[in-house]
Design a protein around this motif. Structure first.
Motif, PDB file in Angstrom:
ATOM      1  N   VAL A  13       0.844  -1.187   0.000  1.00 52.45           N
ATOM      2  CA  VAL A  13       0.000   0.000   0.000  1.00 52.45           C
ATOM      3  C   VAL A  13       0.882   1.241   0.000  1.00 52.45           C
ATOM      4  CG1 VAL A  13      -1.718   1.318   1.293  1.00 52.45           C
ATOM      5  CG2 VAL A  13      -1.880  -1.174   1.172  1.00 52.45           C
ATOM      6  N   TRP A  39      -7.816   0.726   5.830  1.00 56.18           N
ATOM      7  CA  TRP A  39      -8.302   1.083   4.490  1.00 56.18           C
ATOM      8  C   TRP A  39      -9.772   1.457   4.628  1.00 56.18           C
ATOM      9  CZ3 TRP A  39      -5.238   1.346   0.176  1.00 56.18           C
ATOM     10  CH2 TRP A  39      -5.898   1.610  -1.039  1.00 56.18           C
ATOM     11  N   CYS A  51     -14.138   2.493  -0.682  1.00 56.39           N
ATOM     12  CA  CYS A  51     -12.829   1.835  -0.619  1.00 56.39           C
ATOM     13  C   CYS A  51     -11.991   2.067  -1.868  1.00 56.39           C
ATOM     14  CB  CYS A  51     -13.035   0.333  -0.414  1.00 56.39           C
ATOM     15  SG  CYS A  51     -13.830  -0.478  -1.810  1.00 56.39           S
ATOM     16  N   GLY A  53      -9.563   2.694  -4.700  1.00 54.34           N
ATOM     17  CA  GLY A  53      -8.118   2.922  -4.700  1.00 54.34           C
ATOM     18  C   GLY A  53      -7.587   2.786  -6.109  1.00 54.34           C
ATOM     19  N   SER A  94      -3.760   4.484  -2.121  1.00 56.15           N
ATOM     20  CA  SER A  94      -4.978   4.974  -1.507  1.00 56.15           C
ATOM     21  C   SER A  94      -5.406   6.237  -2.225  1.00 56.15           C
ATOM     22  CB  SER A  94      -4.712   5.260  -0.029  1.00 56.15           C
ATOM     23  OG  SER A  94      -5.724   6.084   0.469  1.00 56.15           O
ATOM     24  N   SER A  95      -6.714   6.360  -2.505  1.00 57.19           N
ATOM     25  CA  SER A  95      -7.172   7.565  -3.199  1.00 57.19           C
ATOM     26  C   SER A  95      -7.431   8.688  -2.201  1.00 57.19           C
ATOM     27  CB  SER A  95      -8.431   7.265  -3.999  1.00 57.19           C
ATOM     28  OG  SER A  95      -9.406   6.701  -3.157  1.00 57.19           O
TER      29      SER A  95
END
Ligand code: FES
Length: 97
Positions: A13, A39, A51, A53, A94-95
């Motif tokens: 990640v 997350w 969630c 991404g 991760s967005s």
């Protein structure tokens, strides 16, 4: 095609570089949580997009027909880890950053 030597893949990640085991038979989100990685999630069935991404590397598959992503988003590498199953080692961004 050669068999992977381990029964699971590795999920990384970004931007933290945290890693966890990514089991091919369970959604990535579960693997992340199982690995102690935080997350965001809500519906856990591929509709709310909480969630969401970005898949930087690797590939995933979906067991549901049409996860809440447009074809364009999919092409750009967007993933919904709550319903995405890894088919290789994956690097997720991760967005939320
Ligand atoms: S948690 Fe709702 S789409 Fe993944």
């Amino acid at each position: 095609m050669s068999q992977p030597s381990a029964p699971f893949f590795i999920a990384t990640v970004e931007p933290d570089g945290l890693q966890c085991d990514a089991w091919p038979e369970q959604p990535l989100l579960q693997s992340l949580e199982g690995g102690g990685i935080d997350w965001p999630s809500s519906c856990r069935n591929g509709t709310c997009r909480t969630c969401l991404g970005q898949l930087v590397q690797g590939a995933v598959r979906y067991e549901i027909e049409w996860p809440g992503l447009t074809a364009e988003e999919k092409a750009e590498g967007c993933v919904l880890p709550c319903v995405a199953y890894p088919v290789s080692d994956v690097v997720l961004q991760s967005s939320a950053i």
